[in-house]
Design an enzyme around this catalytic site. Structure first.
Site, PDB file in Angstrom:
ATOM      1  N   HIS A  21       0.857  -1.191   0.000  1.00 47.22           N
ATOM      2  CA  HIS A  21       0.000   0.000   0.000  1.00 47.22           C
ATOM      3  C   HIS A  21       0.886   1.232   0.000  1.00 47.22           C
ATOM      4  O   HIS A  21       1.555   1.528   0.988  1.00 47.22           O
ATOM      5  CB  HIS A  21      -0.918   0.001   1.225  1.00 47.22           C
ATOM      6  CG  HIS A  21      -1.742   1.260   1.316  1.00 47.22           C
ATOM      7  ND1 HIS A  21      -2.683   1.580   0.360  1.00 47.22           N
ATOM      8  CD2 HIS A  21      -1.743   2.282   2.195  1.00 47.22           C
ATOM      9  CE1 HIS A  21      -3.235   2.747   0.676  1.00 47.22           C
ATOM     10  NE2 HIS A  21      -2.685   3.194   1.778  1.00 47.22           N
ATOM     11  N   ASP A  65       1.130   5.086  -0.282  1.00 47.54           N
ATOM     12  CA  ASP A  65       0.430   6.369  -0.236  1.00 47.54           C
ATOM     13  C   ASP A  65       1.090   7.382  -1.159  1.00 47.54           C
ATOM     14  O   ASP A  65       2.306   7.566  -1.115  1.00 47.54           O
ATOM     15  CB  ASP A  65       0.446   6.919   1.195  1.00 47.54           C
ATOM     16  CG  ASP A  65      -0.456   6.124   2.103  1.00 47.54           C
ATOM     17  OD1 ASP A  65      -1.641   5.978   1.757  1.00 47.54           O
ATOM     18  OD2 ASP A  65       0.018   5.646   3.148  1.00 47.54           O
ATOM     19  N   ASP A  71      -7.572   1.555   2.170  1.00 41.55           N
ATOM     20  CA  ASP A  71      -7.224   2.434   3.289  1.00 41.55           C
ATOM     21  C   ASP A  71      -8.178   3.591   3.567  1.00 41.55           C
ATOM     22  O   ASP A  71      -8.246   4.046   4.694  1.00 41.55           O
ATOM     23  CB  ASP A  71      -5.795   2.967   3.087  1.00 41.55           C
ATOM     24  CG  ASP A  71      -5.203   3.549   4.368  1.00 41.55           C
ATOM     25  OD1 ASP A  71      -5.666   3.174   5.455  1.00 41.55           O
ATOM     26  OD2 ASP A  71      -4.291   4.384   4.282  1.00 41.55           O
ATOM     27  N   HIS A  92      -5.969   9.835  -0.522  1.00 41.11           N
ATOM     28  CA  HIS A  92      -6.671   9.811   0.773  1.00 41.11           C
ATOM     29  C   HIS A  92      -5.865  10.389   1.934  1.00 41.11           C
ATOM     30  O   HIS A  92      -6.350  10.371   3.065  1.00 41.11           O
ATOM     31  CB  HIS A  92      -7.187   8.403   1.088  1.00 41.11           C
ATOM     32  CG  HIS A  92      -6.128   7.343   1.127  1.00 41.11           C
ATOM     33  ND1 HIS A  92      -5.788   6.598   0.026  1.00 41.11           N
ATOM     34  CD2 HIS A  92      -5.340   6.909   2.118  1.00 41.11           C
ATOM     35  CE1 HIS A  92      -4.825   5.747   0.345  1.00 41.11           C
ATOM     36  NE2 HIS A  92      -4.534   5.915   1.618  1.00 41.11           N
TER      37      HIS A  92
HETATM   38 ZN   LIG Z   1      -3.059   4.987   2.733  1.00 38.23          ZN
END
Ligand SMILES: [Zn+2]
Ligand SMILES: *[C@@H]1O[C@H](CO)[C@@H](O)[C@H](O)[C@H]1NC(C)=O
Ligand SMILES: *[C@@H]1O[C@H](CO)[C@@H](O)[C@H](O)[C@H]1NC(C)=O
Ligand SMILES: *[C@@H]1O[C@H](CO)[C@@H](O)[C@H](O)[C@H]1NC(C)=O
Ligand SMILES: *[C@@H]1O[C@H](CO)[C@@H](O)[C@H](O)[C@H]1NC(C)=O
Ligand SMILES: *[C@@H]1O[C@H](CO)[C@@H](O)[C@H](O)[C@H]1NC(C)=O
Length: 948
Positions: A44, A46, A168, A426
């Site tokens: 994951h 970001d 997420d 996000h």
């Molecule tokens: Zn995230």
């Protein structure tokens, strides 16, 4: 393969379908009558959070967080090549694109092969994994389009993600599910939902469901199969084999110390069996990875290879568990083959709480200035810039003002679009990033805007025939515009990005006693402080302004505040004792409500007795007030009023850091409340979350309504959730919902709608009341990872950020209120673009232009008009009313594309899916059967996706 897809409409002549079946066939075989455990290796990544997007890509600033995406992709590709059984999924195209550009062509060939063989699979595939609470649908569609376009153009149909993957984001919006369905995804997986909701769904085996994401689109158009992952997006406990984890590796040499295969297998089977109990089929999924994992992928894969081997070896002795490398689309395929019926969900997944006092409803408002900047950037960069490029053609890309910022080849994506796309992440517009990362997002937007201004100048030069230098006043929100403040004669070009004519009030800072303002026909316009401009659809008009008399602007201050102000549509009264609003009337519909409005703050005080329950403070994510009674900032407001021919204003001061202008423009059906909040004082060592509350005589009986990503409206009810019996533990924070562009309260006769200028959180805690959180300044971190208190300052505001914004209020009769608030909200989302030229215009200048032959009907919104490649444009027309909303405007509408544009000739049209990465007639999605009836919904064609 045909037998696998009986219910699909097979069109084997279509190459892309063939390839699609090929991908599916690359899934590892599963075993009937066994529990099949799908291991999904993933990372994951970001697109900015504790570090900036570029720091994450390179692995810079590992002192903040050890994370380097370039190494992850290097390492994963290497490890996939070592064993053809291995699988990996990749999600964020913003990172993949950066990496891809740096690879040799032989590496690119290798990666294409992995993709074609289904060993590397793209899921989601947008530029980023967007936030769902604070984004506007138009910006989400754009960022998805960009990422998916890159994947299509690089990998073809095998690169097209089949599964949406929002593991997420902190709560899930119905409009996101609707968009994913219309983008052709077969299913959707996420990790976070309310802890009570999860408990109930585990009990009832409803963690996999069918989300009916629109009350207006005919099923299954907006139906999306939705799966809730078992463990957020982390591996099961004890099975994290990343270099960042401490779980024991599989020690499988019996000749060495600490042989642990039996123990690992036993623990794994126990976890698999307990997981199987809360899901419906013989298949379960395990996410083997987490934040920025797989930088040294060997660790993960070496242990996963062994895990699969040893667990499956037990099958010889009668074990009924089968473990396999898998991907979300392979898992989804098995769920589909199970041919079950699935619980139907029609509401959304807000708000999200991970415990009784831990509601993630603070980020709905966190970083209000960034949220506003992102919203204006959407209007300026994404919409206006793209439209002008289409309307003026190649002249926009290269003109008297230099080279513009456009896109034609993907490897050279435009700066402004990339800046907007990462801002949807996000941890970006959500306000949950570290301060230096928030600054980086803002810098990217500002940089994109500089490049876009070149394009706008070129386009307007081409369309108006005048190459006079154009100036931009980016600081009009704080009444700064050097040109208008110093020039004796200038002109204002007003570009309207909406496909219908619109009238806006324009206010410019000036430095003189009297001005003459005349429109494009030379007619003088009434102006004092403010003037109305009227711009044609998808086009511009020009006003000229000349100074008549030097000297200080006239003092129009009255000392006595009137008890009422009104125009021909609205009347607003004030309480003479307090200076607060006291009523609002719509003079056309002859309706009046009592309306008082004031400002309050809420606080979390760490030394408060509430700690007995939990010591969770408010922070970037979490909203945790320590009392359900907010502090009133002031009972009364000091007021002053100004009346001119164009506008009536009552200025209210509540505190040195809270003020408001109540503004009624002569031709407006909405009341404007322009609030200014900050610097929020912290000298009492208390963080503060500032709200404004509207208390009315409307009988709401706990109901209120908020929009979903700026599109459809959802009904909310205080202390209630439609799909489970709520135990409410936070009377305020647990009743907050995202407001992206509007919210309303209503009873049988009155509806009060509030249109916001950015995403904010809000709720209706008491009957008749609607509150909106405007600003937050907090002194503690809320322990969700960001590691900083939300305590914003800037160079200009060293004592704390000052934020200004607007709320527009309209009062209507409920059955037709949408006819008023839909267009109103849109005028706030897509603002006119003002450009200025000094002195006289050349007499041959074309002062007015419209890109349309005629305005579009009110129900139709021109959502996208952007150059796609040399010969085609991408056009999105949106039916913007919900089926139940309006007698007049909810009806189907026909638009004649041949007669739409004034400067473009339509030679051909092909229809695409919502994200423009698949032809509409090739779009075949899995069909899923809901457990209950399918409801009754009217037929609407909402979107046309057309490139001509
Ligand atoms: Zn995230
Ligand atoms: C299967 O059972 C036999 C007999 O109990 C045992 O010797 C063998 O090790 C077992 N195999 C595995 C993989 O556990
Ligand atoms: C799926 O289930 C339905 C109803 O139980 C049945 O009619 C249908 O034949 C099944 N389809 C497949 C492919 O098994
Ligand atoms: C405003 O006008 C006065 C003269 O009337 C001039 O001295 C002053 O410089 C002007 N201010 C600006 C910002 O141009
Ligand atoms: C908040 O910001 C102010 C101004 O920069 C600073 O003085 C104060 O120490 C900060 N407080 C916290 C808890 O970060
Ligand atoms: C996908 O990319 C290919 C190759 O560039 C292109 O020919 C095709 O038109 C694209 N598909 C869509 C739906 O745009």
């Amino acid at each position: 393969f045909v037998s696998l897809f009986e219910e699909q409409r097979l069109k084997l002549k279509d190459l892309c379908l063939l390839l699609y079946f090929y991908i599916i066939s690359s899934c590892h075989a599963t075993k009937p009558n066994m529990l099949n455990v799908h291991l999904v290796p993933h990372t994951h990544d970001d697109v900015g959070w504790l570090k900036t997007v570029d720091q994450y890509f390179y692995g810079d600033r590992n002192d903040i967080q050890h994370a380097g995406v370039q190494y992850i992709l290097d390492s994963v590709v290497d490890q996939l090549l070592k064993n053809p059984d291995r699988r990996f999924i990749y999600v964020e195209t913003a990172f993949f694109y950066r990496w891809w550009k740096q690879q040799s062509s032989s590496m690119q060939q290798t990666v294409k092969k992995l993709v074609n063989e289904g060993r590397l699979e793209f899921v989601n595939g947008g530029w980023c994994m967007s936030d769902e609470a604070t984004t506007h649908y138009s910006a989400v569609i754009d960022q998805m389009t960009m990422g998916l376009r890159f994947l299509n153009e690089t990998f073809g149909p095998c690169g097209r993600p089949r599964v949406a993957w929002h593991i997420d984001p902190f709560g899930h919006a119905r409009e996101h599910a609707s968009m994913f369905a219309q983008m052709g995804y077969d299913g959707f997986f996420f990790g976070r939902l309310d802890y009570q909701d999860r408990a109930r769904r585990r009990r009832d085996k409803e963690q996999e469901l069918l989300w009916r994401a629109s009350d207006s689109l005919t099923p299954p158009m907006a139906d999306l199969f939705t799966g809730i992952l078992p463990n957020g997006y982390n591996p099961p406990e004890g099975f994290c084999w990343d270099q960042s984890c401490d779980d024991p590796p599989i020690r499988d040499d019996p000749d060495l110390e600490d042989y642990n295969v039996d123990d690992v297998v036993r623990r794994f089977l126990a976890i698999a069996n307990s997981q199987a109990i809360v899901y419906k089929t013989d298949h379960i999924i395990m996410t083997m990875g987490s934040d920025f994992q797989y930088e040294n992928a060997n660790l993960w894969y070496k242990n996963l290879d062994k895990l699969i081997h040893y667990v499956n070896a037990l099958q010889a002795n009668g074990s009924k568990v089968n473990v396999l490398y898998s991907t979300p689309s392979c898992y989804l395929q098995e769920l589909h083959r199970a041919n079950l019926t699935w619980a139907l969900k029609m509401d959304d997944f807000f708000p999200y709480a991970d415990d009784a006092h831990d509601f993630w409803t603070g980020y709905f408002t966190s970083r209000p200035a960034l949220k506003r900047y992102e919203r204006i950037s959407n209007s300026n960069l994404q919409v206006t810039c793209n439209q002008l490029e289409v309307l003026s053609g190649p002249a926009s890309r290269k003109g008297p003002f230099g080279e513009g910022d456009m896109v034609l080849i993907l490897v050279n994506l435009s700066l402004s679009e990339k800046a907007m796309a990462v801002a949807q992440h996000h941890d970006a517009v959500s306000g949950t990033e570290k301060q230096h990362v928030a600054n980086d997002y803002a810098r990217r937007l500002a940089h994109g805007w500089q490049r876009c201004q070149v394009l706008v100048s070129n386009s307007l030069a081409a369309l108006s025939g005048s190459s006079a230098e154009r100036m931009y006043c980016d600081n009009l929100n704080i009444s700064v515009c050097p040109l208008t403040e110093s020039s004796k004669k200038f002109s204002v070009n007003v570009y309207n990005p909406l496909a219908r004519p619109v009238t806006w009030p324009v206010r410019l800072p000036v430095n003189g006693t009297a001005y003459l303002v005349s429109d494009a026909n030379g007619k003088s316009v009434d102006c004092q402080l403010v003037f109305q401009v009227q711009a044609p659809p998808l086009g511009f008009t020009t006003y000229s302004v000349s100074l008549l008399q030097d000297g200080p602007p006239p003092a129009s201050t009255q000392h006595r505040t009137p008890t009422a102000i009104q125009n021909k549509f609205l009347r607003v009264t004030f309480d003479p004792d307090t200076g607060l609003l006291s009523s609002l009337s719509n003079l056309e519909t002859k309706q009046t409500i009592k309306l008082t409005q004031n400002f309050y703050w809420l606080v979390y005080n760490a030394s408060d007795g509430n700690n007995l329950q939990s010591d969770q403070p408010s922070g970037a994510y979490i909203f945790r007030p320590n009392s359900s009674t907010p502090f009133l900032i002031s009972k009364t407001a000091k007021t002053e009023s100004i009346q001119t021919s164009g506008v009536q204003e009552v200025r209210q001061w509540f505190a040195p850091w809270v003020s408001q202008v109540v503004r009624l423009y002569t031709d407006s059906k909405a009341l404007e409340l322009e609030w200014t909040v900050g610097p929020v004082p912290i000298d009492d060592d208390l963080g503060k979350e500032v709200i404004t509350r509207l208390d009315t005589s409307i009988k709401t009986s706990q109901y209120f309504y908020t929009d979903s990503n700026g599109r459809e409206m959802l009904q909310r009810k205080t202390d209630f959730r439609p799909t489970w019996n709520l135990r409410q533990s936070e009377p305020i924070a647990g009743n907050y919902y995202p407001i992206n562009s509007r919210a309303f309260i209503k009873d049988d006769v009155d509806q009060l709608t509030v249109v916001t200028d950015r995403s904010q959180g809000g709720g209706s805690i008491h009957n008749g009341s609607l509150e909106i959180m405007l600003h937050r300044r907090l002194l503690y971190d809320d322990v969700r990872g960001v590691g900083e208190p939300l305590n914003e300052t800037s160079n200009i505001f060293p004592k704390g950020l000052v934020v200004r914004g607007r709320l527009l209020l309209s009062l209507d009769r409920p059955p037709s209120a949408a006819d008023a608030h839909r267009p109103l909200a849109q005028e706030v989302v897509l603002q006119p673009l003002l450009t200025f030229t000094d002195g006289d215009l050349h007499p041959n200048t074309q002062l007015e232009f419209s890109g349309l032959q005629a305005a579009l009907p009110p129900a139709v919104h021109l959502l996208t008009l952007t150059q796609w490649d040399k010969d085609s444009v991408l056009l999105r027309l949106e039916h913007q009313f919900q089926s139940w909303e309006s007698k007049l405007n909810s009806q189907p509408v026909t638009v004649n594309l041949q007669k739409l544009f004034s400067t473009l000739e339509v030679l051909g049209v092909s229809e695409l899916n919502l994200s423009a990465n698949q032809w509409k007639d090739e779009m075949t999605r899995f069909h899923w059967t809901p457990m209950t009836g399918t409801g009754h919904l009217n037929l609407f064609i909402r979107f046309y996706y057309i490139s001509s």
